[in-house]
Scaffold this active site. Sequence first.
Site, PDB file in Angstrom:
ATOM      1  N   SER A 149       7.854  -0.303  -1.430  1.00  0.00           N
ATOM      2  CA  SER A 149       8.836   0.168  -2.415  1.00  0.00           C
ATOM      3  C   SER A 149       8.552  -0.362  -3.813  1.00  0.00           C
ATOM      4  CB  SER A 149      10.253  -0.229  -1.977  1.00  0.00           C
ATOM      5  OG  SER A 149      10.399  -1.630  -1.891  1.00  0.00           O
TER       6      SER A 149
ATOM      7  N   THR B  14      12.608  -2.215   1.796  1.00  0.00           N
ATOM      8  CA  THR B  14      13.871  -2.887   1.448  1.00  0.00           C
ATOM      9  C   THR B  14      13.788  -3.696   0.160  1.00  0.00           C
ATOM     10  OG1 THR B  14      13.309  -4.812   2.815  1.00  0.00           O
ATOM     11  CG2 THR B  14      14.591  -3.048   3.861  1.00  0.00           C
ATOM     12  N   ASP B  15      12.580  -4.029  -0.309  1.00  0.00           N
ATOM     13  CA  ASP B  15      12.472  -4.904  -1.482  1.00  0.00           C
ATOM     14  C   ASP B  15      13.194  -4.339  -2.692  1.00  0.00           C
ATOM     15  OD1 ASP B  15      11.106  -6.789  -0.091  1.00  0.00           O
ATOM     16  OD2 ASP B  15       9.143  -6.386  -0.976  1.00  0.00           O
TER      17      ASP B  15
ATOM     18  N   THR C  79       8.584  -1.135   5.130  1.00  0.00           N
ATOM     19  CA  THR C  79       8.459  -1.849   6.401  1.00  0.00           C
ATOM     20  C   THR C  79       8.821  -0.971   7.587  1.00  0.00           C
ATOM     21  OG1 THR C  79       8.894  -3.992   5.373  1.00  0.00           O
ATOM     22  CG2 THR C  79       9.309  -3.832   7.724  1.00  0.00           C
TER      23      THR C  79
END
Length: 375
Positions: A95, A126-127, A47
């Site tokens: 990710s 961030t996942d 992101t």
Amino acid sequence: MHQLARRSTVLIALVTVALGPTASLTGAAEPHPKPTPKVAVIGTGGTIAGVSKSKVSFDDYEAGKLPVSRLVRDLRPDVDRIAAVTTQQFGNKDSNNYSIPEYRRLTATVDHALKYNDGVVVTTGTDTMEEFAYWLDLTVRSDKPVVLTGAMRPWTVIGSDAPANLYNAIHLAASGRTTCFGTVVMLNDEIHAAREVRKTDALRLNAFSSGSSGELGVIDQNHIRVNRAPARAEQCGKSGWKTPFDLGRIARRPLPKVEIAYSYQGAGPEAIKAFADAGAAGVVTAGTGAGGISPAMTEARDDAVKNGVLFASASRTGSGAVYDPHVRGVIGAEDLTPQKARLLLLLSLATTHNEHRIQKWFDTLGTAQFRPPGS
């Protein structure tokens, strides 16, 4: 009078030349300016590198579109005052789309960058950032700062957290304050240990937490506050600081297959059976409470153990610990989340099949506890 002043000026100049530029008339050496820290920023997408459809489309965007060089360029000239920054594009995607072989190459990339820099920043989605971070924490051989960062909003929307997160991550890496901490995560002004951090919200900017352990510290503009250290910092400068997982010494064959089976009320045996039949060398069970699994899963686990599959017992609760159950073929995952226990089990099985040794690694690497000397 003018002639006397001129003679004094000439005399001072001659003395300065004789003493050298770093000395004064009193004989005291002037301090040399500190060299600017060198920080490499390695981009993997996510992101933070996302492009939105409009300035207010916070959730409607394409991740992994902007090159990391563009992100750093947008921070100049301010970032140049804290570090000499270079960039490297490792990849540019979500990710979730990275594989274990790519993780392996990322470790080599980070280790190489640390040979020539004082610290490294890795930008990710961030996942699965907590998995990126823990993998690097377990495999990077240098004790120099490694900082992961990302964003909950893409670079191109108003109010994006992306630029501030990247700037703070570079600032933290350049400061050297997390030397010997292993890999840390910097998001939302907070510094988290890789072993403890987890994503706890799908959308909010304060999406990351370290549970009951709490964050390591915070960044308040020019002030970096480090309030505690990960347990491994106790071993700084000692051979015990490095983990056993030197990827350079692990054979270049594919790493073992390790899966996660989630337990719930009335959970059936099918997941464990399918993983074992598919050739999994290890399985992590995300159990209820302190690692409990259903009777059907227990029976399937016992059968898989007979066929050489090793299990790690973790909790689906997100906090607390699962200790060594003293059941053959099953090791306690301490307070690791199931997804992190999977990485530790995978690397352990790539190194040895000695169950006792692997349990020892979970008892030490898999816990946040500080231990007295000799324990």
